[in-house]
Write a protein that holds these residues in place. Structure first.
Motif, PDB file in Angstrom:
ATOM      1  N   VAL A 136       0.838  -1.209   0.000  1.00  0.00           N
ATOM      2  CA  VAL A 136       0.000   0.000   0.000  1.00  0.00           C
ATOM      3  C   VAL A 136       0.870   1.255   0.000  1.00  0.00           C
ATOM      4  O   VAL A 136       0.600   2.219  -0.725  1.00  0.00           O
ATOM      5  CB  VAL A 136      -0.946   0.002   1.213  1.00  0.00           C
ATOM      6  CG1 VAL A 136      -1.739   1.303   1.274  1.00  0.00           C
ATOM      7  CG2 VAL A 136      -1.891  -1.195   1.154  1.00  0.00           C
ATOM      8  N   MET A 137       1.936   1.245   0.805  1.00  0.00           N
ATOM      9  CA  MET A 137       2.798   2.423   0.896  1.00  0.00           C
ATOM     10  C   MET A 137       3.477   2.740  -0.426  1.00  0.00           C
ATOM     11  O   MET A 137       3.854   3.878  -0.679  1.00  0.00           O
ATOM     12  CB  MET A 137       3.849   2.224   1.985  1.00  0.00           C
ATOM     13  CG  MET A 137       3.284   2.288   3.395  1.00  0.00           C
ATOM     14  SD  MET A 137       4.545   2.627   4.632  1.00  0.00           S
ATOM     15  CE  MET A 137       4.907   4.344   4.286  1.00  0.00           C
ATOM     16  N   LEU A 138       3.626   1.710  -1.289  1.00  0.00           N
ATOM     17  CA  LEU A 138       4.290   1.929  -2.567  1.00  0.00           C
ATOM     18  C   LEU A 138       3.323   1.841  -3.750  1.00  0.00           C
ATOM     19  O   LEU A 138       3.753   1.796  -4.897  1.00  0.00           O
ATOM     20  CB  LEU A 138       5.426   0.915  -2.738  1.00  0.00           C
ATOM     21  CG  LEU A 138       6.619   1.157  -1.794  1.00  0.00           C
ATOM     22  CD1 LEU A 138       7.622   0.022  -1.903  1.00  0.00           C
ATOM     23  CD2 LEU A 138       7.284   2.492  -2.106  1.00  0.00           C
ATOM     24  N   GLY A 139       2.012   1.812  -3.465  1.00  0.00           N
ATOM     25  CA  GLY A 139       1.023   1.830  -4.534  1.00  0.00           C
ATOM     26  C   GLY A 139       1.044   0.599  -5.410  1.00  0.00           C
ATOM     27  O   GLY A 139       0.753   0.677  -6.613  1.00  0.00           O
ATOM     28  N   LEU A 140       1.360  -0.563  -4.844  1.00  0.00           N
ATOM     29  CA  LEU A 140       1.458  -1.795  -5.611  1.00  0.00           C
ATOM     30  C   LEU A 140       0.196  -2.646  -5.459  1.00  0.00           C
ATOM     31  O   LEU A 140      -0.485  -2.579  -4.443  1.00  0.00           O
ATOM     32  CB  LEU A 140       2.663  -2.616  -5.140  1.00  0.00           C
ATOM     33  CG  LEU A 140       4.018  -1.912  -5.179  1.00  0.00           C
ATOM     34  CD1 LEU A 140       5.076  -2.779  -4.520  1.00  0.00           C
ATOM     35  CD2 LEU A 140       4.413  -1.572  -6.616  1.00  0.00           C
ATOM     36  N   THR A 141      -0.087  -3.451  -6.476  1.00  0.00           N
ATOM     37  CA  THR A 141      -1.201  -4.395  -6.426  1.00  0.00           C
ATOM     38  C   THR A 141      -0.647  -5.789  -6.682  1.00  0.00           C
ATOM     39  O   THR A 141      -0.504  -6.218  -7.833  1.00  0.00           O
ATOM     40  CB  THR A 141      -2.273  -4.044  -7.480  1.00  0.00           C
ATOM     41  OG1 THR A 141      -2.688  -2.691  -7.310  1.00  0.00           O
ATOM     42  CG2 THR A 141      -3.487  -4.969  -7.332  1.00  0.00           C
TER      43      THR A 141
END
Length: 297
Positions: free
Chosen positions: A72-77
């Motif tokens: 979440v902190m790095l905007g990953l899915t």
């Protein structure tokens, strides 16, 4: 194929598969805290990113197994997480995400309560699984859950170095001491790096460390080292909102300068020279060089 250990999925079981693990020890740094909310994951993300930027091949492992937020902190899915590994839906190597800057991440799952109830043997199985992970690495940063649960203790014990993050709150210092006490007395951890986070300046950070050191020196057989301080920084807050590492998006921010300094100091720590005789990440990479040196002698 059935796992040799009924507690472990096949993806985490030891065996001949993956026996060709690359040589060369991997430095493993565990980041932990007694209390939640002290910015531990931000420290893990930015330390790992600063290490990558300094030319270190780095893997960031999220072991907050039930409330993970590195992704979440790095905007990953993520396509797969550690929850999928334990459910035998994928192998450990299938979870690895490579970010554009070269940082590799193994994500955990969020909102999976059963992941917080793993058996001690399953925590050890996860540690052992990294011996078979075929990645060319210099360092792995382990972002732990807050507190003193078995998984936290095992993952810290399995690392060469432990960073305990504290902030200027009485509960943070008290809980950090509790974590250090349990690591020392129950898991044989004899050295801990202390990082002060969200402080006004280095003076405030050093005062926090000295509080912790005084009580630890009195009651515990453990060496505390002051790693440094990360200042309160509006740029860091903005980076979190943007889901990016502050060291990448705002490289001249005070917190970015501090994280780069922490990464520089960590690179100066003595590299592991061989296995220490207990559960360790990348154990085969520690044993193989030691065996080679012994044969050469």
């Amino acid at each position: 194929m059935q796992s040799p250990d009924p507690h472990l999925p096949h993806a985490l079981s030891s065996g001949p598969e993956g026996a060709d693990a690359p040589a060369g020890p991997v430095r493993v740094i565990a980041v932990a805290s007694g209390k939640g909310g002290v910015g531990k994951t931000s420290v893990s993300v930015n330390l790992a990113t600063a290490l990558v930027n300094a030319g270190q091949r780095t893997l960031l492992l999220d072991t907050d197994l039930g409330l993970a937020n590195v992704d979440v902190m790095l905007g990953l899915t993520p396509t797969f997480t550690l929850a999928d590994v334990f459910a035998d839906r994928c192998e450990l190597r299938d979870t690895v995400i490579e970010c554009p800057n070269g940082l590799m991440i193994v994500p955990a799952a969020s909102g999976k309560r059963h992941m917080t109830e793993l058996q001690p043997s399953q925590h050890v199985g996860l540690v052992h699984a990294f011996s078979e992970l075929d990645l060319d690495l210099d360092v792995m940063v382990v972002d732990n859950a807050a507190g003193i649960a078995d998984g936290v203790l095992t993952f810290c014990q399995a690392a060469q170095d432990v960073i305990v993050v504290v902030c200027d709150e009485p509960a943070s210092v008290t809980d950090a001491y509790a974590l250090i006490k349990v690591l020392s007395r129950e898991r044989g951890v004899s050295r801990v790096q202390v990082l002060a986070n969200q402080v006004q300046d280095h003076r405030e950070g050093k005062q926090l460390f000295e509080k912790l050191e005084r009580v630890s020196a009195r009651f515990l057989d453990v060496t505390l080292n002051y790693l440094g301080a990360i200042p309160r920084d509006e740029w860091l807050r903005r980076a979190v909102q943007r889901q990016e590492a502050v060291v990448d998006v705002f490289p001249s921010a005070p917190s970015s300068v501090a994280f780069r300094d922490i990464a520089r100091r960590s690179r100066q720590w003595q590299s592991p020279s061989g296995a220490r005789g207990h559960v360790e990440f990348f154990l085969e990479r520690l044993v193989a060089p030691a065996a080679t040196r012994g044969a050469a002698a």
